[in-house]
Motif scaffolding. Structure first.
Motif, mmCIF file in Angstrom:
data_model
loop_
_atom_site.group_PDB
_atom_site.id
_atom_site.type_symbol
_atom_site.label_atom_id
_atom_site.label_comp_id
_atom_site.label_asym_id
_atom_site.label_seq_id
_atom_site.Cartn_x
_atom_site.Cartn_y
_atom_site.Cartn_z
ATOM 1 N N THR A 4 1.070 -1.406 0.008
ATOM 2 C CA THR A 4 0.135 0.177 -0.018
ATOM 3 C C THR A 4 1.096 0.876 -0.121
ATOM 4 O OG1 THR A 4 -0.082 -0.316 2.295
ATOM 5 C CG2 THR A 4 -2.254 -1.029 0.802
ATOM 6 N N LEU A 5 1.903 1.191 1.125
ATOM 7 C CA LEU A 5 3.287 2.709 0.708
ATOM 8 C C LEU A 5 3.418 2.586 -0.592
ATOM 9 C CD1 LEU A 5 5.177 1.881 3.930
ATOM 10 C CD2 LEU A 5 2.955 2.857 2.910
ATOM 11 N N LEU A 6 3.561 1.954 -1.680
ATOM 12 C CA LEU A 6 3.672 1.619 -3.077
ATOM 13 C C LEU A 6 2.672 1.790 -4.129
ATOM 14 C CD1 LEU A 6 6.032 0.521 -1.502
ATOM 15 C CD2 LEU A 6 6.678 -0.371 -3.656
ATOM 16 N N ARG A 7 1.662 2.534 -3.911
ATOM 17 C CA ARG A 7 -0.079 2.600 -4.674
ATOM 18 C C ARG A 7 0.596 3.983 -4.953
ATOM 19 N NH1 ARG A 7 -4.578 1.687 -2.525
ATOM 20 N NH2 ARG A 7 -4.048 2.487 -0.077
ATOM 21 N N GLU A 24 11.870 -1.630 -2.635
ATOM 22 C CA GLU A 24 11.755 -1.980 -1.448
ATOM 23 C C GLU A 24 12.936 -2.712 -0.538
ATOM 24 O OE1 GLU A 24 8.120 -4.904 -2.525
ATOM 25 O OE2 GLU A 24 9.885 -5.504 -3.330
ATOM 26 N N ALA A 25 14.488 -2.372 -1.156
ATOM 27 C CA ALA A 25 15.583 -2.834 0.025
ATOM 28 C C ALA A 25 16.102 -1.926 0.955
ATOM 29 C CB ALA A 25 16.583 -2.562 -1.873
ATOM 30 N N LEU A 30 10.063 6.452 3.821
ATOM 31 C CA LEU A 30 10.712 4.941 2.898
ATOM 32 C C LEU A 30 11.514 5.308 1.563
ATOM 33 C CD1 LEU A 30 11.390 2.429 1.297
ATOM 34 C CD2 LEU A 30 8.574 2.156 1.084
ATOM 35 N N LEU A 31 10.464 7.268 0.594
ATOM 36 C CA LEU A 31 10.954 7.965 -0.589
ATOM 37 C C LEU A 31 12.486 7.943 0.199
ATOM 38 C CD1 LEU A 31 7.789 8.723 -2.391
ATOM 39 C CD2 LEU A 31 9.381 7.045 -2.495
ATOM 40 N N ALA A 32 12.674 8.747 1.393
ATOM 41 C CA ALA A 32 13.735 9.767 1.294
ATOM 42 C C ALA A 32 14.611 8.862 1.294
ATOM 43 C CB ALA A 32 13.372 10.434 2.718
#
Length: 434
Positions: A67-70, A90-91, A423-425
């Motif tokens: 869901t965090l990658l939606r 995901e890494a 996560l993106l940061a």
């Protein structure tokens, strides 16, 4: 909403089941009575007001924390999408990311009538914590990927053993462990055999991707002389505890094999169409072969939601369109895939509105536009409605949502937004350092 204590009774008044207006009495997490005369005193009473009652839905293939990658990466070829977007991001996942991503998935599933899901991902101890708090059922598998490397295989074995032990220590009958060999192209035969034996020893399920693309099948035949189902079977991974996701490129012999072994195929039509795998799962062949056929959404990076009502409609329409048959996969069978078949695939008791069954109950707004008129409640559920029609959800008698209210929703949304941004940061910082 009032929290139901163990041993307390619950009464749902005036709902429509099939063509009948009935009451549903729940005791000890099970349906104690269902009918016009079911009633009596109860600790909690829900006024149905003629709502359509359905069994709770079972989502048999998810990667919940995605869901965090939606919306992070769309409209790309499958392998490019995985190798350049999904796997690199995901890494950088952490257990806290998976916790909030899974809570967000649970919230989305509850709001759209799903009570249980079959998940394969990472940091599954944190996923189990989220499921426990949300009150749903789940079968959780660590995604085992050894990439044909012996050293990595040993790490994956240890991670799987640790995950299964942690889930079993919880002692929560709503949360079950499984093994999750990702696919024949990411797991060695040695890894597959270990997964099969560990599943047998622990008496737990197997969750695997199978024959999703034509390339997967061709590569497997070139490398091993066998199609993917035969290779999995040779390694012991096809049995009644197996849920195989996608199954788009099965032939009739593959379907016969799954049927003979008593395995389940999870249809994921939205993901398959979005990623253009160029073939629909052969539902009729699998059904004729006696295989179990159920339904799943896949992860939010390839769907992009967890709405099983949408998935039922897409499944029915895709089967009709691809196989050129207006009568293939009628509404009643689509609903069965999402309820009783899904419960059986995961080994849970549920998916039925009858006395003695687990009280997994979903109420749909009778006055919603999609339910007007109400000639056929099942047809409306599959072809007309989506998850927004759901007003109330019970899982084993516990109220997860009532009158569209889920406790703690704002906190979950805020936590998930923060986790996604973090996560993106981290991923961007890593790229800068490189």
């Amino acid at each position: 909403m009032k929290e139901i204590q163990q041993g307390e009774s619950l009464l749902i008044r005036d709902v429509e089941v099939g063509r009948a207006r009935v009451n549903i009495r729940v005791e000890g997490g099970r349906i104690a009575a269902i009918g016009a005369d079911a009633g009596g005193e109860a600790a909690v009473v829900i006024e149905g007001g003629g709502a359509v009652a359905l069994p709770g839905l079972y989502n048999t293939h998810t990667h919940a924390a995605m869901t965090l990658l939606r919306g992070y990466a769309d409209d790309m070829p499958l392998q490019d999408w995985l190798s350049t977007k999904i796997w690199p991001l995901e890494a950088h996942l952490t257990g806290e990311d998976v916790y909030w991503g899974t809570k967000l998935a649970c919230l989305e599933m509850i709001r759209s009538g799903t009570v249980a899901f079959n998940d394969m991902y990472f940091f599954m101890e944190d996923a189990a914590r989220a499921v426990d708090e949300m009150g749903m059922k789940a079968q959780l598998a660590y995604g085992f990927i050894d990439l044909f490397d012996e050293e990595k295989r040993e790490k994956e074995i240890k991670a799987t053993e640790k995950t299964v032990a942690a889930i079993k220590r919880r002692g929560n009958p709503r949360i079950r462990a499984a093994v999750g060999p990702h696919a024949v192209y990411t797991v060695s035969p040695e890894g597959l055999r270990w997964c099969a034996e560990f599943s047998r020893q622990q008496n737990i399920g197997i969750h695997v991707h199978l024959s999703e693309t034509e390339g997967e099948v061709k590569d497997c035949v070139e490398k091993t002389g066998m199609r993917p189902p035969a290779l999995l079977d040779k390694c012991g991974c096809i049995n009644p505890r197996t849920v195989a996701a996608h199954c788009c490129w099965l032939d009739t012999a593959d379907c016969t094999l799954l049927g003979d072994r008593g395995a389940y195929a999870s249809h994921n039509p939205t993901s398959n169409m979005k990623l253009a795998v160029h073939r629909a799962m052969p539902y009729a062949w699998l059904k004729d072969a006696g295989a179990g056929v159920c339904l799943g959404t896949d992860g939010c990076a390839s769907n992009n939601n967890q709405d099983m009502f949408e998935e039922m409609k897409f499944a029915a329409l895709l089967q009709k369109f691809f196989w050129n048959s207006q009568t293939l996969l009628p509404a009643e069978q689509a609903l069965a895939m999402a309820t009783a078949n899904g419960a059986a695939a995961m080994g849970f008791d549920g998916g039925r509105l009858e006395k003695g069954a687990a009280a997994d109950i979903v109420l749909l707004d009778r006055n919603a536009v999609c339910n007007t008129p109400l000639h056929n409640p099942v047809s409306n559920a599959v072809y007309s409605c989506n998850g927004s029609a759901v007003t109330t959800v019970l899982c084993q008698g516990r109220i997860l949502m009532q009158d569209r209210l889920v406790p703690g929703e704002e906190e979950i949304l805020a936590g998930a937004r923060t986790a996604a941004a973090s996560l993106l940061a981290r991923a961007a910082e890593s790229q800068t350092e490189e």
